[in-house]
Design a protein around this motif. Structure first.
Motif, PDB file in Angstrom:
ATOM      1  N   GLU A 235       0.834  -1.200   0.000  1.00  0.00           N
ATOM      2  CA  GLU A 235       0.000   0.000   0.000  1.00  0.00           C
ATOM      3  C   GLU A 235       0.871   1.253   0.000  1.00  0.00           C
ATOM      4  O   GLU A 235       0.587   2.233  -0.697  1.00  0.00           O
ATOM      5  N   LEU A 236       1.947   1.216   0.757  1.00  0.00           N
ATOM      6  CA  LEU A 236       2.841   2.368   0.876  1.00  0.00           C
ATOM      7  C   LEU A 236       3.554   2.649  -0.442  1.00  0.00           C
ATOM      8  O   LEU A 236       3.634   3.810  -0.886  1.00  0.00           O
ATOM      9  N   VAL A 237       4.069   1.609  -1.086  1.00  0.00           N
ATOM     10  CA  VAL A 237       4.828   1.833  -2.317  1.00  0.00           C
ATOM     11  C   VAL A 237       3.914   2.268  -3.458  1.00  0.00           C
ATOM     12  O   VAL A 237       4.327   3.046  -4.331  1.00  0.00           O
ATOM     13  N   GLU A 238       2.655   1.811  -3.452  1.00  0.00           N
ATOM     14  CA  GLU A 238       1.751   2.258  -4.519  1.00  0.00           C
ATOM     15  C   GLU A 238       1.384   3.719  -4.347  1.00  0.00           C
ATOM     16  O   GLU A 238       1.297   4.477  -5.317  1.00  0.00           O
ATOM     17  N   LYS A 239       1.191   4.159  -3.115  1.00  0.00           N
ATOM     18  CA  LYS A 239       0.892   5.568  -2.866  1.00  0.00           C
ATOM     19  C   LYS A 239       2.072   6.457  -3.257  1.00  0.00           C
ATOM     20  O   LYS A 239       1.894   7.623  -3.612  1.00  0.00           O
ATOM     21  N   ASN A 240       3.279   5.917  -3.194  1.00  0.00           N
ATOM     22  CA  ASN A 240       4.456   6.700  -3.565  1.00  0.00           C
ATOM     23  C   ASN A 240       4.480   7.009  -5.058  1.00  0.00           C
ATOM     24  O   ASN A 240       5.059   8.010  -5.485  1.00  0.00           O
ATOM     25  N   VAL A 241       3.828   6.166  -5.867  1.00  0.00           N
ATOM     26  CA  VAL A 241       3.824   6.357  -7.320  1.00  0.00           C
ATOM     27  C   VAL A 241       2.516   6.983  -7.787  1.00  0.00           C
ATOM     28  O   VAL A 241       2.502   7.894  -8.607  1.00  0.00           O
ATOM     29  N   LYS A 242       1.390   6.513  -7.251  1.00  0.00           N
ATOM     30  CA  LYS A 242       0.075   7.018  -7.650  1.00  0.00           C
ATOM     31  C   LYS A 242      -0.524   7.799  -6.498  1.00  0.00           C
ATOM     32  O   LYS A 242      -0.653   7.287  -5.396  1.00  0.00           O
ATOM     33  N   LYS A 243      -0.906   9.038  -6.785  1.00  0.00           N
ATOM     34  CA  LYS A 243      -1.448   9.912  -5.753  1.00  0.00           C
ATOM     35  C   LYS A 243      -2.967   9.740  -5.658  1.00  0.00           C
ATOM     36  O   LYS A 243      -3.650   9.555  -6.661  1.00  0.00           O
ATOM     37  N   ASP A 244      -3.491   9.836  -4.445  1.00  0.00           N
ATOM     38  CA  ASP A 244      -4.943   9.797  -4.206  1.00  0.00           C
ATOM     39  C   ASP A 244      -5.597   8.557  -4.807  1.00  0.00           C
ATOM     40  O   ASP A 244      -6.530   8.625  -5.607  1.00  0.00           O
ATOM     41  N   ILE A 245      -5.091   7.403  -4.421  1.00  0.00           N
ATOM     42  CA  ILE A 245      -5.626   6.150  -4.981  1.00  0.00           C
ATOM     43  C   ILE A 245      -6.487   5.439  -3.953  1.00  0.00           C
ATOM     44  O   ILE A 245      -6.389   5.670  -2.749  1.00  0.00           O
ATOM     45  N   SER A 246      -7.356   4.603  -4.438  1.00  0.00           N
ATOM     46  CA  SER A 246      -8.092   3.712  -3.550  1.00  0.00           C
ATOM     47  C   SER A 246      -7.301   2.413  -3.439  1.00  0.00           C
ATOM     48  O   SER A 246      -6.525   2.076  -4.324  1.00  0.00           O
ATOM     49  N   ILE A 247      -7.507   1.693  -2.339  1.00  0.00           N
ATOM     50  CA  ILE A 247      -6.752   0.460  -2.138  1.00  0.00           C
ATOM     51  C   ILE A 247      -7.122  -0.537  -3.238  1.00  0.00           C
ATOM     52  O   ILE A 247      -8.293  -0.854  -3.431  1.00  0.00           O
ATOM     53  N   PRO A 248      -6.156  -1.007  -4.000  1.00  0.00           N
ATOM     54  CA  PRO A 248      -6.468  -1.882  -5.133  1.00  0.00           C
ATOM     55  C   PRO A 248      -6.720  -3.317  -4.698  1.00  0.00           C
ATOM     56  O   PRO A 248      -6.523  -3.684  -3.549  1.00  0.00           O
ATOM     57  N   GLU A 249      -7.163  -4.115  -5.642  1.00  0.00           N
ATOM     58  CA  GLU A 249      -7.324  -5.530  -5.382  1.00  0.00           C
ATOM     59  C   GLU A 249      -5.949  -6.183  -5.271  1.00  0.00           C
ATOM     60  O   GLU A 249      -4.952  -5.672  -5.767  1.00  0.00           O
ATOM     61  N   ASP A 250      -5.919  -7.357  -4.637  1.00  0.00           N
ATOM     62  CA  ASP A 250      -4.653  -8.058  -4.438  1.00  0.00           C
ATOM     63  C   ASP A 250      -3.955  -8.364  -5.752  1.00  0.00           C
ATOM     64  O   ASP A 250      -2.727  -8.445  -5.815  1.00  0.00           O
ATOM     65  N   GLU A 251      -4.733  -8.558  -6.819  1.00  0.00           N
ATOM     66  CA  GLU A 251      -4.137  -8.906  -8.102  1.00  0.00           C
ATOM     67  C   GLU A 251      -3.145  -7.844  -8.552  1.00  0.00           C
ATOM     68  O   GLU A 251      -2.123  -8.148  -9.170  1.00  0.00           O
ATOM     69  N   LYS A 252      -3.431  -6.569  -8.221  1.00  0.00           N
ATOM     70  CA  LYS A 252      -2.514  -5.475  -8.555  1.00  0.00           C
ATOM     71  C   LYS A 252      -1.207  -5.622  -7.769  1.00  0.00           C
ATOM     72  O   LYS A 252      -0.136  -5.301  -8.266  1.00  0.00           O
ATOM     73  N   TYR A 253      -1.300  -6.079  -6.541  1.00  0.00           N
ATOM     74  CA  TYR A 253      -0.100  -6.274  -5.731  1.00  0.00           C
ATOM     75  C   TYR A 253       0.766  -7.388  -6.298  1.00  0.00           C
ATOM     76  O   TYR A 253       1.998  -7.324  -6.257  1.00  0.00           O
ATOM     77  N   TYR A 254       0.110  -8.429  -6.811  1.00  0.00           N
ATOM     78  CA  TYR A 254       0.875  -9.518  -7.430  1.00  0.00           C
ATOM     79  C   TYR A 254       1.645  -9.011  -8.649  1.00  0.00           C
ATOM     80  O   TYR A 254       2.734  -9.487  -8.958  1.00  0.00           O
ATOM     81  N   GLU A 255       1.087  -8.036  -9.342  1.00  0.00           N
ATOM     82  CA  GLU A 255       1.774  -7.469 -10.506  1.00  0.00           C
ATOM     83  C   GLU A 255       3.052  -6.726 -10.078  1.00  0.00           C
ATOM     84  O   GLU A 255       4.031  -6.696 -10.814  1.00  0.00           O
ATOM     85  N   ILE A 256       3.023  -6.105  -8.897  1.00  0.00           N
ATOM     86  CA  ILE A 256       4.226  -5.441  -8.388  1.00  0.00           C
ATOM     87  C   ILE A 256       5.317  -6.470  -8.125  1.00  0.00           C
ATOM     88  O   ILE A 256       6.480  -6.284  -8.502  1.00  0.00           O
ATOM     89  N   ALA A 257       4.945  -7.590  -7.485  1.00  0.00           N
ATOM     90  CA  ALA A 257       5.918  -8.654  -7.221  1.00  0.00           C
ATOM     91  C   ALA A 257       6.419  -9.251  -8.531  1.00  0.00           C
ATOM     92  O   ALA A 257       7.618  -9.565  -8.666  1.00  0.00           O
TER      93      ALA A 257
END
Length: 638
Positions: free
Chosen positions: A414-436
């Protein structure tokens, strides 16, 4: 964003990045012009002295001419302040007043460009033409430039005009809704809609549209009410894009054509597109200190991601004169001679490859100081900890209770996504898997594909089948005849590929990434993909023998996308011949290349599979012993 992170942004993009400054203003006099002007003034003074009658008409005329010419150089005092300020801060600063012939190829070599928005006088038509063209050209250059545009005009209006010049616009006359009914309504009512639209639209709608994030649902609702209040036909949602585009077209003073571009910014403060970052500054702050602070304010508003901050600082380190490529230029005499010998003694067809390898070694050695002998790495770690005030302690994985580690990972993601995208809603887990997935991909692959297929080459054929080359690298080098069969096929080459098995969903490959059994890559259309080299049922590779046509040519064919023609052996049956061997040719497209350590793993799988022993032997054990095979003490005396 913490105060410490703000300071890192300032250092990475301003303090450590800006080494040269160029001031562009048609009212500034460079040194040569000042010398010429001074000579002219002395001549005018001499002419006045020669007039004996101080109250005469001729005397007053010459005196007025002298005073007017002296006023012309007053603006140069501002330039002097800029030059002194930057020279005192150990930066090169120059002044450019010839605004009729701005050469962006020369100007782009300055890190900071302080640009007057209006470079033409009143009555000269589009007064911002030269500055807008320069910013547009700089966005397409290969060098990152920061441009401070200072102006006495409304900053929001100037922002819209610059953003439009960077994006371009579409002429409303050639636009029309695709659907039949909205198209008919447009033709019937466009004149009325275009007329009242300008009374309705505001700067926020225009800026959101330029940045690619208009709230069309809200605009549609409000414009329908506006049309009703005006007593005219209500517009459809399909018409909004055309109306917005028309508003943008009216701001396109340089008539730039529309182009797809990633445009970022905050109205009235900053813009970023391509390789240019524009900060807007009011002429009320036209001091070197004011401009310097304006850059910092704009950078903080931009709030670049940790990745951008680190890569900018890495570039600063590389460009720093203190680096000076110490290790590469301190080669011993024999090493320097060996470098030249290595190129000259090579056949012409191999010279480029050898030179690339030699220069690659020098570049790697030149970066050793940054990676191992400087504080840069520790600074990067420190910056990572400063992106947020929130402190998250590391939690290790425990196979008996995995929830604490999973909670830790979720907080970090959640922290690293906020660092790149401003004012975001918490994404689905599938988006987190894409980061990994992206992390694993960057770790194991390189997009720099060689001129030939080699070990670890990831390929996709025209039928969307995926492969990895598992032939030993020594057998893939062009024009290197490792055996008689390779020589007989020249210039073609027989290679072994392993057909890849797509893993879907990708989280199945992420859950077990530590097993090192998967390949992580992205397709040409940027979809994340994961593959296994082993078939799920048999846990064995699916090896395919192919012939790469014209492999030794080190050249790829191209029809808009580079490829190699590869011949595959297949067995088919027809009415005349059963189990007939046929040859089929397919286009194979290069996707990525595994780094050597990762490629070696899959090459070993191929070697192990083809070199396995005992697969045809049958085991027989009729003994009464229940002791597992292999544990018997069969060695005498043990």
């Amino acid at each position: 964003m913490t105060a410490a992170y703000k300071q890192k942004i300032t250092q990475a993009f301003r303090d450590n990045a800006i080494r040269s400054v160029l001031l562009i203003d048609d009212e500034y006099y460079p040194y040569g012009n000042l010398v010429e002007h001074q000579s002219s003034l002395l001549e005018k003074i001499s002419e006045i002295k020669s007039i004996g009658e101080y109250e005469s008409e001729k005397y007053r005329e010459k005196l007025s001419e002298l005073l007017n010419s002296n006023f012309d150089i007053k603006r140069s005092q501002v330039a002097k302040k800029f030059v002194n300020f930057f020279h005192e801060n150990k930066r090169i600063c120059d002044v450019e007043s010839d605004t009729d012939n701005l050469d962006h190829e020369r100007i782009r070599k300055s890190d900071l460009i302080v640009l007057d928005y209006y470079l033409k006088s009143d009555g000269q038509g589009n007064r911002a033409e030269s500055s807008l063209n320069l910013i547009y050209d700089l966005s397409n250059s290969k060098h990152m430039n920061i441009v401070v545009v200072y102006t006495g005009e409304n900053l929001n209006q100037v922002w819209l005009e610059i953003a439009t010049a960077l994006r371009g616009s579409k002429n409303v006359d050639v636009l029309a809704p695709e659907k039949k009914v909205p198209n008919e309504k447009w033709n019937e009512n466009k004149d009325e809609w275009l007329d009242i639209w300008e009374k309705f639209v505001d700067d926020n709608m225009k800026s959101d549209f330029l940045l690619g994030c208009p709230d069309l649902k809200k605009i549609n609702k409000e414009f329908k009410k506006f049309c009703t209040d005006e007593g005219i036909e209500v517009a459809f949602s399909d018409h909004l894009i055309i109306l917005l585009e028309n508003s943008i077209d009216s701001l396109n003073h340089n008539n730039k054509p529309f182009k797809i571009i990633d445009l970022h910014g905050e109205k009235g403060i900053w813009l970023q597109a391509g390789n240019v970052f524009v900060a807007l500054c009011s002429k009320q702050e036209e001091t070197p200190e004011g401009v310097w602070e304006c850059v910092e304010k704009a950078l903080h508003s931009w709030n670049p991601s940790f990745y951008r901050v680190v890569t900018s600082e890495l570039q600063n380190q590389i460009e720093d004169a203190n680096l000076s490529m110490e290790k590469s230029i301190s080669y011993r005499d024999r090493d320097q001679m060996a470098f030249l010998w290595g190129i000259l003694q090579t056949e012409d067809k191999d010279k480029e490859r050898i030179t690339r390898e030699l220069l690659g070694n020098i570049a790697t050695e030149a970066l050793d100081r940054i990676l191992y002998d400087s504080n840069f790495i520790s600074d990067v770690v420190e910056t990572a900890s400063q992106i947020s005030d929130e402190s998250i302690d590391y939690v290790s994985r425990d196979k008996f209770d995995e929830k604490p580690h999973k909670d830790f990972q979720r907080k970090i993601l959640e922290l690293v996504e906020k660092n790149v995208k401003k004012d975001i809603s918490i994404p689905e887990d599938e988006k987190y898997y894409e980061i990994a997935h992206s992390y694993n991909e960057r770790l194991s692959t390189t997009p720099h594909f060689p001129k030939y297929i080699t070990t670890g080459s990831i390929l996709c054929d025209e039928d969307n089948n995926w492969y990895i080359c598992v032939t030993p690298s020594c057998n893939t080098v062009p024009n290197q005849m490792t055996d008689a069969s390779a020589s007989a096929l020249t210039p073609h080459r027989s290679l072994t590929l392993a057909k890849l098995v797509k893993v879907n969903p990708i989280k199945n490959a992420i859950h077990n990434a530590h097993h090192s059994s998967y390949i992580y890559i992205s397709s040409d259309d940027d979809k994340v993909l994961a593959f296994s080299v082993l078939k799920e049922e048999s846990k064995l590779p699916d090896l395919v023998k192919v012939i790469v046509m014209n492999h030794d040519a080190e050249a790829w064919e191209s029809d808009g996308r580079i490829y190699k023609d590869i011949t595959i052996f297949e067995t088919k049956s027809d009415q005349e011949v059963a189990n007939k061997i046929t040859l089929s040719s397919k286009k194979f497209y290069p996707i990525a290349l595994l780094k050597p350590a990762y490629a070696a793993r899959y090459q070993n799988i191929q070697s192990h599979y083809e070199g396995r022993i005992g697969v045809d032997f049958i085991t027989l054990d009729l003994s009464d012993s229940e002791q597992p095979v292999g544990n018997e003490n069969t060695i005498e005396g043990s």
